[in-house]
Design a protein around this motif. Structure first.
Motif, mmCIF file in Angstrom:
data_model
loop_
_atom_site.group_PDB
_atom_site.id
_atom_site.type_symbol
_atom_site.label_atom_id
_atom_site.label_comp_id
_atom_site.label_asym_id
_atom_site.label_seq_id
_atom_site.Cartn_x
_atom_site.Cartn_y
_atom_site.Cartn_z
ATOM 1 N N THR A 1 39.535 -33.082 0.924
ATOM 2 C CA THR A 1 39.023 -32.651 2.036
ATOM 3 C C THR A 1 38.053 -32.201 3.089
ATOM 4 O OG1 THR A 1 40.673 -30.591 2.853
ATOM 5 C CG2 THR A 1 41.340 -32.914 2.768
ATOM 6 N N GLY A 2 36.996 -31.794 4.370
ATOM 7 C CA GLY A 2 36.087 -31.289 4.735
ATOM 8 C C GLY A 2 34.838 -31.693 4.009
ATOM 9 N N THR A 3 33.952 -31.132 4.618
ATOM 10 C CA THR A 3 32.580 -32.396 3.755
ATOM 11 C C THR A 3 32.019 -30.867 2.500
ATOM 12 O OG1 THR A 3 31.524 -29.691 5.733
ATOM 13 C CG2 THR A 3 31.934 -32.136 6.572
ATOM 14 N N TYR A 4 31.142 -31.519 2.198
ATOM 15 C CA TYR A 4 30.385 -30.838 0.867
ATOM 16 C C TYR A 4 28.772 -31.680 0.784
ATOM 17 C CZ TYR A 4 34.656 -32.210 -0.714
ATOM 18 O OH TYR A 4 36.130 -32.773 -0.941
ATOM 19 N N GLU A 5 28.314 -30.026 0.444
ATOM 20 C CA GLU A 5 26.874 -29.710 0.568
ATOM 21 C C GLU A 5 25.625 -30.744 -0.393
ATOM 22 O OE1 GLU A 5 23.303 -26.444 0.278
ATOM 23 O OE2 GLU A 5 25.886 -26.475 0.067
ATOM 24 N N ARG B 1 36.226 -27.939 -8.478
ATOM 25 C CA ARG B 1 35.098 -28.065 -7.538
ATOM 26 C C ARG B 1 34.121 -27.371 -6.768
ATOM 27 N NH1 ARG B 1 37.981 -30.657 -2.827
ATOM 28 N NH2 ARG B 1 39.836 -29.616 -3.605
ATOM 29 N N VAL B 2 33.948 -26.497 -7.777
ATOM 30 C CA VAL B 2 32.639 -25.591 -7.710
ATOM 31 C C VAL B 2 31.168 -26.635 -8.660
ATOM 32 C CG1 VAL B 2 30.962 -23.922 -8.017
ATOM 33 C CG2 VAL B 2 33.551 -23.300 -8.097
ATOM 34 N N ASN B 3 31.868 -27.302 -8.680
ATOM 35 C CA ASN B 3 30.581 -27.808 -9.270
ATOM 36 C C ASN B 3 30.778 -29.385 -9.337
ATOM 37 O OD1 ASN B 3 29.241 -25.907 -10.814
ATOM 38 N ND2 ASN B 3 30.051 -26.447 -13.126
ATOM 39 N N TYR B 4 32.027 -29.807 -9.087
ATOM 40 C CA TYR B 4 32.284 -31.609 -8.769
ATOM 41 C C TYR B 4 33.308 -31.055 -7.822
ATOM 42 C CZ TYR B 4 30.938 -32.748 -13.504
ATOM 43 O OH TYR B 4 30.087 -32.735 -14.496
ATOM 44 N N PRO B 5 32.842 -31.813 -6.463
ATOM 45 C CA PRO B 5 33.235 -32.272 -4.887
ATOM 46 C C PRO B 5 34.497 -33.226 -5.165
ATOM 47 C CG PRO B 5 31.435 -32.941 -5.205
ATOM 48 C CD PRO B 5 31.140 -32.658 -5.987
ATOM 49 N N TYR C 1 26.179 -34.127 -8.689
ATOM 50 C CA TYR C 1 25.620 -32.873 -9.284
ATOM 51 C C TYR C 1 24.312 -32.126 -9.754
ATOM 52 C CZ TYR C 1 26.865 -28.176 -10.801
ATOM 53 O OH TYR C 1 26.243 -26.590 -11.084
ATOM 54 N N ALA C 2 24.304 -33.132 -11.279
ATOM 55 C CA ALA C 2 22.929 -32.891 -11.860
ATOM 56 C C ALA C 2 21.838 -33.137 -10.546
ATOM 57 C CB ALA C 2 22.464 -33.701 -12.606
ATOM 58 N N GLY C 3 22.129 -33.499 -9.954
ATOM 59 C CA GLY C 3 20.426 -33.648 -8.654
ATOM 60 C C GLY C 3 20.935 -32.633 -7.397
ATOM 61 N N ILE C 4 21.917 -32.339 -7.746
ATOM 62 C CA ILE C 4 22.158 -31.239 -6.576
ATOM 63 C C ILE C 4 22.037 -29.745 -6.876
ATOM 64 C CG2 ILE C 4 23.535 -30.070 -5.151
ATOM 65 C CD1 ILE C 4 25.155 -33.032 -4.267
ATOM 66 N N SER C 5 22.230 -29.430 -8.165
ATOM 67 C CA SER C 5 21.911 -28.747 -8.878
ATOM 68 C C SER C 5 20.471 -27.706 -9.206
ATOM 69 C CB SER C 5 22.749 -28.637 -9.849
ATOM 70 O OG SER C 5 22.287 -29.259 -11.195
ATOM 71 N N GLN C 6 19.902 -28.555 -9.592
ATOM 72 C CA GLN C 6 18.620 -29.109 -9.832
ATOM 73 C C GLN C 6 17.661 -28.772 -8.555
ATOM 74 O OE1 GLN C 6 16.468 -28.940 -12.493
ATOM 75 N NE2 GLN C 6 18.494 -29.711 -13.840
ATOM 76 N N ARG C 7 17.853 -29.672 -7.619
ATOM 77 C CA ARG C 7 17.369 -29.338 -5.643
ATOM 78 C C ARG C 7 17.767 -27.453 -5.620
ATOM 79 N NH1 ARG C 7 21.162 -31.702 -1.229
ATOM 80 N NH2 ARG C 7 22.123 -29.218 -2.456
ATOM 81 N N ASP C 8 18.521 -27.404 -5.813
ATOM 82 C CA ASP C 8 19.567 -25.468 -5.723
ATOM 83 C C ASP C 8 18.442 -25.420 -5.961
ATOM 84 O OD1 ASP C 8 20.983 -27.003 -3.697
ATOM 85 O OD2 ASP C 8 22.754 -26.532 -4.928
#
Length: 245
Positions: free
Chosen positions: A200-204, A189-193, A132-139
């Motif tokens: 279930t499902g996929t996660y960005e 789940r907003v921050n941690y899938p 999440y730390a990396g994904i948040s920086q990318r976003d």
């Protein structure tokens, strides 16, 4: 991963229950490499060249990697623990790998998210951090990609627990019952899938179910050997740790 799997007991923390867990897991976080694509290009590398722990030993990355200190960061410890487990808990292969990785390390920092932030700002080419730390920086628009090591990611749980003391405010039980509710899990789940209910499902940011990325973590071994691991790590690598503020 289910809630039952991380409580070892009942789900509710209500005082009337005969069995009350000492702690309840809520979400998990996992090792990820946060790579700055622009800085990699300066080194003559592409993000596709970093897929595994072994790829971090590339001589072109000398002085270009930042990692968390396992003595002050849970993220740092879960990564070190994973490497030692993946290389063979009873062998020296894990420490041999860490010796080689140390040659490419610029600095060990005292925060799990700081390597991701340093990679995002271009202070290093690779930050060994968590997903999440990396994904948040990318976003936020940083020129980074988040790569999960193909061998598997080390991981750990965040948890809620009730402090043992003589008098406990009844509101604490109410809060902790809510903290493992479906409503709370949706917020986590907003921050941690990865949360401690069925995923279930996929996660960005993840190519597949993130549960598949997690190593078969031997928490008992990690706990029993934690002190020895940290002491040996300090002896070997602490010279590159940032000064504690």
């Amino acid at each position: 991963m289910s809630r039952k799997a991380v409580t070892g007991s009942c789900l509710s923390l209500n005082k009337s229950d005969k069995e009350v867990p000492t702690w309840v897991g809520i979400d998990a976080w996992e090792t990820a490499f946060v790579v700055n694509t622009e800085e990699l290009k300066k080194l003559g590398m592409e993000p596709e060249e970093i897929k595994s722990y072994e790829d971090l030993l590339d001589p072109r990355l000398k002085g270009q990697i930042v990692m968390s200190n396992p003595n002050s960061s849970g993220t740092g410890f879960l990564t070190v623990s994973a490497i030692l487990q993946l290389k063979g808990k009873d062998s020296e292969a894990g420490w041999d790998y860490l010796d080689q990785l140390h040659e490419n390390i610029a600095q060990y920092v005292h925060s799990g998210s700081k390597p991701a932030k340093m990679a995002a700002s271009g202070e290093c080419a690779v930050g060994i951090s968590f997903g999440y730390a990396g994904i948040s920086q990318r976003d936020k628009g940083a020129p980074v990609e988040v790569i999960f090591p193909e061998e598997g990611s080390g991981w750990d749980l965040e948890a809620n627990a009730l402090m043992k003391k003589e008098e406990i405010n009844p509101a604490a039980y109410t809060f902790l019952d809510w903290a493992i509710s479906d409503e709370a899990m949706d917020l986590y789940r907003v921050n941690y899938p990865i949360v401690t209910v069925e995923n279930t499902g996929t996660y960005e940011g993840y190519d597949s179910n993130p549960l598949d990325q997690l190593i078969d973590n031997d928490f008992s071994w990690a706990a029993e050997n934690r002190e020895n691991i940290l002491n040996e790590w300090i002896e070997k690598y602490d010279s590159k740790s940032e000064a504690e503020s």
